[in-house]
Write a protein that holds these residues in place. Structure first.
Motif, PDB file in Angstrom:
ATOM      1  N   ARG A 132       2.257 -12.705   1.315  1.00  0.00           N
ATOM      2  CA  ARG A 132       1.892 -11.100   1.579  1.00  0.00           C
ATOM      3  C   ARG A 132       1.409 -10.191   0.520  1.00  0.00           C
ATOM      4  O   ARG A 132       0.280  -9.678   0.756  1.00  0.00           O
ATOM      5  CB  ARG A 132       2.971 -10.658   1.865  1.00  0.00           C
ATOM      6  N   ALA A 136      -2.393  -8.555   0.812  1.00  0.00           N
ATOM      7  CA  ALA A 136      -2.688  -6.882   0.534  1.00  0.00           C
ATOM      8  C   ALA A 136      -3.604  -6.790  -0.547  1.00  0.00           C
ATOM      9  O   ALA A 136      -4.343  -6.041  -0.230  1.00  0.00           O
ATOM     10  CB  ALA A 136      -1.256  -6.703   0.188  1.00  0.00           C
ATOM     11  N   GLU A 140      -7.188  -5.041  -0.291  1.00  0.00           N
ATOM     12  CA  GLU A 140      -7.420  -3.828  -1.113  1.00  0.00           C
ATOM     13  C   GLU A 140      -8.880  -4.058  -1.753  1.00  0.00           C
ATOM     14  O   GLU A 140      -9.776  -3.104  -1.906  1.00  0.00           O
ATOM     15  CB  GLU A 140      -6.433  -3.730  -2.194  1.00  0.00           C
TER      16      GLU A 140
END
Length: 196
Positions: A132, A136, A140
């Protein structure tokens, strides 16, 4: 004499489930388990919780003492949540139930099985958290490069019509959320009200 319970869980694709069934059948034969002593329990949905018909039937059989050995393809087929899986395995090990994971070549029983299960699921959780975090970080970085904009406004993650149909069939809100991957009750309420 208590028997063997085989638990299968997977998506609706029959071919994949058949392959899982064949792999477990090979293991049963190689370990001299009589087919007459084996009871198969199966769930075809992808619910994350242990609130599944096949799993509930297996739990009852274990509790009644009808099943003393549980065989699965992989331990994470018992539950998606670490807490639920460790709880289930711990309860079974304390009750003298043997738990076998065919592909992972794991054989759990007694107090040692409980400890090993905790370690295994801890490692699984760490890997899941890392995955995860990587996702992420990737999103980003993509946003900074201007390549990622997220889901387009007005698009939905789940199908509101499916949510309404499941509600009409008598399914509980929590079950619908798990089945369709809806994270908030507010979103589900919009789907059910047709405000989408």
């Amino acid at each position: 004499m208590a028997g063997i319970g085989v638990y299968l869980r997977g998506s609706g694709r029959g071919q994949k489930r058949d392959a899982h069934r064949q792999e477990i059948t090979r293991w049963l034969k190689a370990n001299d388990f009589s087919p007459a002593a084996v009871t198969w329990f199966e769930d075809t949905d992808r619910r994350a919780s242990t609130d599944r018909p096949g799993f509930k039937a297996l739990q009852r059989a274990v509790k009644d003492g009808d099943i003393k050995t549980v065989v699965v393809l992989k331990l994470d087929h018992l539950a998606r949540s670490q807490r639920e899986a460790i709880g289930t395995i711990s309860d079974w090990c304390e009750s003298g139930v043997r738990i076998v994971s065919v592909t992972q070549q794991i054989d759990l029983r007694g107090g040692a099985g409980k400890v090993v299960a905790g370690v295994l699921f801890g490692i699984t959780q760490i890997e899941s958290d890392r995955s995860r975090e990587r996702q992420a970080a990737g999103i980003e970085a993509a946003k900074k490069r201007g390549v990622y904009r997220g889901r387009k406004p007005g698009t939905l993650k789940a199908d509101p019509a499916r949510a309404r149909a499941l509600k009409k069939q008598g399914m509980k809100s929590k079950e619908i959320m798990e089945l369709l991957g809806i994270r908030s009750r507010a979103t589900l309420a919009k789907y059910l009200a047709g405000d989408t």
